[in-house]
Structures are given as structure tokens and as C-alpha cells.
Design an enzyme around this catalytic site. Sequence first.
Site, PDB file in Angstrom:
ATOM      1  N   HIS A 163       0.911  -1.290  -0.054  1.00 29.08           N
ATOM      2  CA  HIS A 163      -0.058  -0.136   0.054  1.00 29.08           C
ATOM      3  C   HIS A 163       0.831   1.274  -0.083  1.00 29.08           C
ATOM      4  O   HIS A 163       0.261   2.534   0.024  1.00 29.08           O
ATOM      5  CB  HIS A 163      -0.817   0.130   1.208  1.00 29.08           C
ATOM      6  N   ASP A 200      -2.227 -10.855  -2.079  1.00 26.59           N
ATOM      7  CA  ASP A 200      -2.882 -10.812  -0.897  1.00 26.59           C
ATOM      8  C   ASP A 200      -4.461 -10.305  -0.823  1.00 26.59           C
ATOM      9  O   ASP A 200      -4.871 -10.163  -2.079  1.00 26.59           O
ATOM     10  CB  ASP A 200      -1.999  -9.411  -0.398  1.00 26.59           C
ATOM     11  N   HIS A 202      -6.064  -7.817  -0.052  1.00 22.09           N
ATOM     12  CA  HIS A 202      -6.153  -6.394  -0.528  1.00 22.09           C
ATOM     13  C   HIS A 202      -5.447  -5.922  -1.824  1.00 22.09           C
ATOM     14  O   HIS A 202      -4.485  -6.662  -2.218  1.00 22.09           O
ATOM     15  CB  HIS A 202      -6.023  -5.339   0.178  1.00 22.09           C
ATOM     16  N   ASP A 285      -3.751 -13.042   4.481  1.00 18.64           N
ATOM     17  CA  ASP A 285      -5.213 -12.831   4.699  1.00 18.64           C
ATOM     18  C   ASP A 285      -6.096 -12.854   4.057  1.00 18.64           C
ATOM     19  O   ASP A 285      -7.311 -12.456   4.212  1.00 18.64           O
ATOM     20  CB  ASP A 285      -4.957 -10.944   5.181  1.00 18.64           C
TER      21      ASP A 285
HETATM   22 ZN   LIG Z   1      -3.851  -7.435   2.973  1.00 15.83          ZN
END
Ligand SMILES: [Zn+2]
Length: 351
Positions: A163, A200, A202, A285
Site C-alpha cells: 500500500h 494478498d 487487498h 489474509d
Molecule cells: Zn492485505
Amino acid sequence: MKKILFLIGISLILSPLAMHTKVWKQKAREKTETKKIPIVYHQKYDVSFFGIEKLHPFDSCKYSKIHKALTRLGIHPGQFYKPQEVTRSDLESVHTARYLDSLNDSTTVARIAEIYPLKFIPNWLLQRYLLRPMRLATGGTIRATELALDNGWAINLSGGYHHAETDHGGGFCFYGDIQLAAKKILDNHPDWKVLIIDLDAHQGNGHEEGCKDDDRIKTFDMYRKNYPHGRNQKHITYPVVFESEWHLGPRVPSDTEYLNKLKEKLPEIIKNEQPNFIIYNAGTDIYKEDPLGRMDISEDAIIERDDYVFEQAKQHDIPITMVLSGGYTSASARIIAHSIECLLRKRNIIH
Ligand SMILES: [Zn+2]
């Protein structure tokens, strides 16, 4: 008397032999203990100070737990590679100086870490106990890419801060280790193509923004619609988005849907792009009990996913570096260790 002389004679012959065997065994043991495996780890990867890290669901000590689990399988601590802390000049190749300077302000660090009480902590403490581990982990991703070039594969037992954008951090990500590693590979091999596989839960808005102007870097990102809410989504080369009706809606997708999609897409992408290097962001995750990922994937499916990505890289003779990224349950360390164990068994590194 003759018998005694005979026994003395035998022992005189045998004792140097026994000594020689002992030395030989010792040397063989040392050789095994020091035979490096392409896994990068530093004992300071963990983020832990005054218990404040407990204010974030992230298990910030998962790195040492994975390391411990791997040593229990018989890997000697000396067999891991140790990274160097990433330099400011390397960081400036993927971040603005303004952004890097902003990390000297505890309020900015608190916002990126999503642990708001951190703004009351003196910045030098945050530098030492939070940002330095992240810089070591970023150096670890760079080291792992170098090792993958020599070994065909390598793993950094941290990293995957996907991120972190050029001028902006977020979601517990300060330094864009993935885009930095990609850039370093291309500095040394300007004609190469790098494929970032981001699995991931996200979306990897950081490397997608950071690499958007470099046509040699392609991204394959499979994620659930969630944080960072579509930011830089348009820069993903190959997106696969799993959607639920609302943010905290039912967990999606199932193991079968997820693995089928991966197995349908990845060979096609490799065929289209013919990358020379793969950076694999292996966030755990996606696990069905993860509070932030909101996906529905079992431990077995995660292990199958990692194995599949590694096998694809091997089949096409593409060096691959894996970084760990998100994973926010107490089970994360165990799942990652199991997955790495399977990869090591397949490569006859452990038996
Ligand atoms: Zn994540």
C-alpha cells in the site's frame, strides 16, 4: 603380555582413525549447518515496543514465529541470509524526499500504521522500533531478489508493503519494497520484464501506482473489494476482483472459485507477458478467519496457491521472490510456516 602388547598396538592404530572420523563428522555437520538456503530473515523484523503494537490486529511478531517454526524443522539459524537496512538513496528511487521526511513526524507515522496513539510517542522511538524493522524488511526483499537470480527462488520472511505509494503511505505500509525490488532488477537488466503477482486479500495500490509508468512491469492482482477502495485500480494490468454486496458482507470467494481463477489466469498471463522475473506478494489474509481480508480461503488452499505459483515459475524457468505481506490472525505464522515447509520439502531442502 603378548595380549597386552597386541591391544596397545590395536588402540594406537584405531585412535587416530577414530579421531579422524570424529573430525570428519564435525566438518560434515558444520557444512550442513552453514549451507545457506535462499530465505532472508533478521531477528529485528518483529515490531514490538511497550505493547502498543497490540492496538493493531496485525501479529507484528509473526516473522520470528515463522523463523522459529522453520528452525524446528531442522534449518540452522546460520542457514538464513541476513539483510541490510535499505538506504535512503534506494528509498528515494521509489519515494519522494518529501514523503520520506514526513516520516520524521509521529502523527504521519501513526496515520500510516493506523495506530493513532503512536502520535504521542517520540519519533526517535518510532524510528528505532517501527520504521527500522520496515527498512530491514525492505532490504530483505532486495536481498531476496538477488538470491532468486542465483537460486531460481527466494523468500523474504517479511516485506510485501503493497500500500506504500510514491508520495503516500497507508495500511501499515511505509516503504514500497515491491516496486523498489522491481526497479533494481530492471536497473541491472533493462531489457527484462517483471511480473508482480499480488495475491494478498487487498489490492496492491502502492506498487500499481509506483510502477504505472514503466511498461516493463505488469501486475496480476487478485483481491476482494475492500481497502484501499479501488485506489489506482486502473493501473492493474490483470485484475481479478471478488465482490461481496457490502464491505462487511459474506466472505468471498470459496477455495474452489479462488484456485480455479488462479489456475485459469496465471498460465495465460505468463504466456502473454513472458516475464523474466516474478515478485510474488503472498498475503495470507485471504484466510477464512482473517478479520481484515474478509475472504473464505482454507489453510490447505493457501498452501496449494503458493505451491502452484512456485511451480508455474519453475515450469517456465522464471526466478521468483516471495514476500509475506498481510495476514492478521494468530494462525498466520503457522500457515506461512506450513506453506514454506511444503516448498522446502518439494525442493529436497528438508526431508
Ligand atoms: Zn492485505
